[in-house]
Design an enzyme around this catalytic site. Sequence first.
Site, PDB file in Angstrom:
ATOM      1  N   GLU A  27     -16.372   0.019  35.414  1.00 58.50           N
ATOM      2  CA  GLU A  27     -17.559  -0.082  36.266  1.00 58.50           C
ATOM      3  C   GLU A  27     -18.437  -1.135  35.613  1.00 58.50           C
ATOM      4  O   GLU A  27     -18.981  -0.913  34.536  1.00 58.50           O
ATOM      5  CB  GLU A  27     -18.237   1.297  36.337  1.00 58.50           C
ATOM      6  CG  GLU A  27     -19.053   1.471  37.589  1.00 58.50           C
ATOM      7  CD  GLU A  27     -20.481   1.072  37.352  1.00 58.50           C
ATOM      8  OE1 GLU A  27     -20.818  -0.089  37.664  1.00 58.50           O
ATOM      9  OE2 GLU A  27     -21.250   1.907  36.843  1.00 58.50           O
TER      10      GLU A  27
ATOM     11  N   CYS B  87     -26.724  -1.434  37.111  1.00 59.14           N
ATOM     12  CA  CYS B  87     -25.670  -2.284  37.690  1.00 59.14           C
ATOM     13  C   CYS B  87     -25.837  -2.398  39.205  1.00 59.14           C
ATOM     14  O   CYS B  87     -25.339  -3.327  39.814  1.00 59.14           O
ATOM     15  CB  CYS B  87     -24.313  -1.695  37.352  1.00 59.14           C
ATOM     16  SG  CYS B  87     -24.224   0.056  37.689  1.00 59.14           S
TER      17      CYS B  87
ATOM     18  N   GLU C 224     -26.050 -11.686  36.617  1.00 61.29           N
ATOM     19  CA  GLU C 224     -26.760 -10.429  36.436  1.00 61.29           C
ATOM     20  C   GLU C 224     -27.777 -10.578  35.298  1.00 61.29           C
ATOM     21  O   GLU C 224     -27.409 -10.894  34.171  1.00 61.29           O
ATOM     22  CB  GLU C 224     -25.756  -9.325  36.086  1.00 61.29           C
ATOM     23  CG  GLU C 224     -26.382  -7.961  36.041  1.00 61.29           C
ATOM     24  CD  GLU C 224     -25.355  -6.858  35.809  1.00 61.29           C
ATOM     25  OE1 GLU C 224     -24.489  -7.033  34.949  1.00 61.29           O
ATOM     26  OE2 GLU C 224     -25.439  -5.831  36.490  1.00 61.29           O
TER      27      GLU C 224
ATOM     28  N   LYS D  72     -17.159   6.948  23.149  1.00 62.01           N
ATOM     29  CA  LYS D  72     -17.898   6.020  22.277  1.00 62.01           C
ATOM     30  C   LYS D  72     -19.157   5.538  22.994  1.00 62.01           C
ATOM     31  O   LYS D  72     -19.099   4.725  23.897  1.00 62.01           O
ATOM     32  CB  LYS D  72     -17.048   4.805  21.894  1.00 62.01           C
ATOM     33  CG  LYS D  72     -17.730   4.028  20.765  1.00 62.01           C
ATOM     34  CD  LYS D  72     -17.435   2.558  20.735  1.00 62.01           C
ATOM     35  CE  LYS D  72     -18.285   1.681  21.564  1.00 62.01           C
ATOM     36  NZ  LYS D  72     -19.711   1.595  21.222  1.00 62.01           N
TER      37      LYS D  72
END
Length: 499
Positions: A259, A293, A392, A184
């Site tokens: 992750e 990331c 983040e 997906k």
Amino acid sequence: MSTITKDIVEHEAPDLFIGGEWKAPHSGRMIASIDPSTEKVWAHVAEADETDVDRAVGAARAALRGPWTQKVTASQRGAMLSKLAELLRRDAKALAMLESRDNGKPLRETLGEVQRAADWLTFFAGAADKINGDQIPFRPDALAYTRREPVGVVGAILPWNSPVSLYSWKLGPALAAGNTVVLKPAEQTPVSALALGKLIEEAGFPAGVVNIVPGFGPVAGAALVAHPGVDKISFTGEHRTAQEIMRGASVNLKRCSFECGGKSPHILFADADLDKALVVATHGAFRSTGQSCSLGSRLFAQRSIYDVVVERMAERARRIRVGMPLDANTHIGPQSSAEQLAKTNAYIALGKEQGARLVAGGGRPAGLERGYFVEPTVFADVDNRSRLAQEEVFGPVLAIIPFETEEEVIALANDVPYGLVAGLWTQDIGRAHRVAARIDAGLVSINTYRPVHWMLPYGGYKMSGLGRENGLAALDEYTEIKTVVVELATNSPADPFAD
Ligand code: NDP
């Protein structure tokens, strides 16, 4: 123009790829994909709902029970992955164009990503027939061995920042180990996944081995997580989504690998080779318009070099060329979505409010009136406890933080909820290894930054994730170990229930 580009772009709405066929979505609904450099819809793709996901899982289960595990040998699986890699190389330009339109990364970056994705698949193609169990010296009169079997049906849920790369990170080890997959992609960037479906068909994988169902997270993603026919979820994205997936996956104790994000420390000791370090730190902080990331988003500079680092990083940030993704001169493109641009701008405002010193960027680049563009931005004198240093951003925003001692910078580096990547620069070999050992991160680099590579295990400590991708370690995430014990003794077993 190669066939994939023709099929995807000239087709009004590519369908879902389920059981080796292109199927119209059950709901009849379409997802509009926006080109972030123009803010205009540039493609439509089919939108999967729970019924489509159920069909895709059914197809993946049927393939798992069928020829894929019963007839196709491990070497043949490897050959199919090699073929897929070859097709990615053949169509690299076309795929890179799709990716640049879909998520706004410059062509020079997406082209490299597609070529590297092919290298990733090649690595796992070579591993497919080397996934062995062990023979265990359990007893002289018994034969004990382990088999490494596929986990089963893998639900792979992808984010929007690097779709092609991340497909290869998941498909490579999953298929090498003999699993089947329902993929997906993120609803913002579904196009390259469907292009991949065309290549999967051409590579000769049996029907149902890979199924592709673009759709929205709370509908298609959640349906995949809740489905009892899915054995494992491999997810890349935000840690809050990972937490939700973990709760949903408890339904049948699915295996999970995650992750997630990072707030990675990049540490410059006073004896660093600054010319090299600042080139690498600039790339580490601004690559992919900050949508990575593994960004080195907290740059720690030792006090005696701090002012020089601030000045030179600000100057380097100002020189980055922000522009249209298809322009060969562009270094970084727009943010991938209006939401991400709003998020980045909110953190820039927060940095100013919380007293950090803005030394570069902070606004919209001149001459780019439309599109989700933002300037590479540098804040100095950032407090490591401030939200700008703790959270983040996922945009091109660098926080520079001073430190005095080795002990202090280790404490600062570890004082975040994340632990994905870290980098440090020093000529002192003892200090390099001491610091590397004490930083909480899945990947620490010394005198370089973020060497992400198919051979190197990659994944996070703390809220940055669970499990490892890449390297042979990735295969552990996609295999179950079955222990088989055979009695060889000729005497009768002692009967514990004898009179
Ligand atoms: P998300 O974690 O929301 O999305 C990642 C994927 O998960 C998408 O395919 C999404 O679907 C899907 N998803 C969302 N909700 C669910 C659910 N309940 N069940 C199953 N799947 C779900 O990340 P975002 O795209 O919203 O990005 C937000 C932030 O996450 C970024 O700003 C960044 O900080 C971080 N991020 C980190 C990445 C990394 O590489 N580590 C990559 C991307 C984001 P859909 O979006 O289609 O609805």
